[in-house]
Design a protein around this motif. Structure first.
Motif, PDB file in Angstrom:
ATOM      1  N   PHE A  51       3.263   5.975   2.595  1.00  0.00           N
ATOM      2  CA  PHE A  51       3.422   6.238   4.023  1.00  0.00           C
ATOM      3  C   PHE A  51       4.559   7.194   4.347  1.00  0.00           C
ATOM      4  O   PHE A  51       4.579   7.779   5.427  1.00  0.00           O
ATOM      5  N   ASN A  52       5.484   7.391   3.429  1.00  0.00           N
ATOM      6  CA  ASN A  52       6.548   8.371   3.667  1.00  0.00           C
ATOM      7  C   ASN A  52       6.175   9.760   3.164  1.00  0.00           C
ATOM      8  O   ASN A  52       6.670  10.756   3.676  1.00  0.00           O
ATOM      9  N   GLU A  53       5.322   9.825   2.158  1.00  0.00           N
ATOM     10  CA  GLU A  53       5.004  11.099   1.530  1.00  0.00           C
ATOM     11  C   GLU A  53       3.651  11.678   1.946  1.00  0.00           C
ATOM     12  O   GLU A  53       3.401  12.855   1.718  1.00  0.00           O
ATOM     13  N   HIS A  54       2.783  10.874   2.511  1.00  0.00           N
ATOM     14  CA  HIS A  54       1.427  11.310   2.818  1.00  0.00           C
ATOM     15  C   HIS A  54       1.043  10.930   4.243  1.00  0.00           C
ATOM     16  O   HIS A  54       1.613  10.004   4.816  1.00  0.00           O
ATOM     17  N   THR A  55       0.056  11.624   4.755  1.00  0.00           N
ATOM     18  CA  THR A  55      -0.438  11.288   6.091  1.00  0.00           C
ATOM     19  C   THR A  55      -1.309  10.039   6.013  1.00  0.00           C
ATOM     20  O   THR A  55      -1.798   9.665   4.940  1.00  0.00           O
ATOM     21  N   ARG A  56      -1.506   9.424   7.149  1.00  0.00           N
ATOM     22  CA  ARG A  56      -2.390   8.245   7.205  1.00  0.00           C
ATOM     23  C   ARG A  56      -3.806   8.634   6.791  1.00  0.00           C
ATOM     24  O   ARG A  56      -4.487   7.905   6.091  1.00  0.00           O
ATOM     25  N   ALA A  57      -4.229   9.827   7.205  1.00  0.00           N
ATOM     26  CA  ALA A  57      -5.579  10.292   6.865  1.00  0.00           C
ATOM     27  C   ALA A  57      -5.726  10.456   5.352  1.00  0.00           C
ATOM     28  O   ALA A  57      -6.771  10.094   4.788  1.00  0.00           O
ATOM     29  N   GLU A  58      -4.711  10.996   4.684  1.00  0.00           N
ATOM     30  CA  GLU A  58      -4.759  11.127   3.226  1.00  0.00           C
ATOM     31  C   GLU A  58      -4.880   9.752   2.571  1.00  0.00           C
ATOM     32  O   GLU A  58      -5.648   9.567   1.629  1.00  0.00           O
ATOM     33  N   TYR A  59      -4.101   8.794   3.085  1.00  0.00           N
ATOM     34  CA  TYR A  59      -4.139   7.431   2.542  1.00  0.00           C
ATOM     35  C   TYR A  59      -5.530   6.821   2.712  1.00  0.00           C
ATOM     36  O   TYR A  59      -6.094   6.256   1.775  1.00  0.00           O
ATOM     37  N   GLU A  74       1.435  -0.950   6.980  1.00  0.00           N
ATOM     38  CA  GLU A  74       2.591  -0.440   7.732  1.00  0.00           C
ATOM     39  C   GLU A  74       3.438  -1.590   8.258  1.00  0.00           C
ATOM     40  O   GLU A  74       4.667  -1.504   8.256  1.00  0.00           O
TER      41      GLU A  74
END
Length: 99
Positions: A51-59, A74
């Motif tokens: 969650f710090n390095e990637h967007t929510r969409a990427e996750y 989260e």
């Protein structure tokens, strides 16, 4: 309040959140991030990375997650960060050679 390790049904319980994070980091297998390929400790530190390095969409795409999954993770991350002394965790992991 007690903290239970939620990795792969482990369920080990800790009085202090710092002990739970150290357990997750030192007693469980590290995981490869499905977004970027970096290997990270499982549990809280994996959530923090995601969650710090990637967007929510990427996750969502990489982990086949939905909005409820994201919201739940989260909330866990936020609760840990509101409670834990993360500097103590880093120091203890450095002292033990787990980082």
């Amino acid at each position: 309040m007690t903290w239970a390790c939620g990795i792969d049904g482990c369920g080990e319980v800790f009085e202090e959140i710092e002990d739970a994070i150290i357990h997750q980091t030192s007693e469980h297998q590290r995981r490869e991030c499905k977004v970027c390929g970096v290997v990270v400790p499982d549990g809280y530190l994996a959530l923090r990375h995601a969650f710090n390095e990637h967007t929510r969409a990427e996750y969502v795409r990489a982990y086949d997650a939905n909005s409820d999954d994201v919201r739940e993770r989260e909330e866990v991350k936020d609760e840990v960060e509101a409670t834990a002394d993360l500097q103590q965790v880093v120091e203890r992991l450095n002292d033990s050679g787990s980082l």
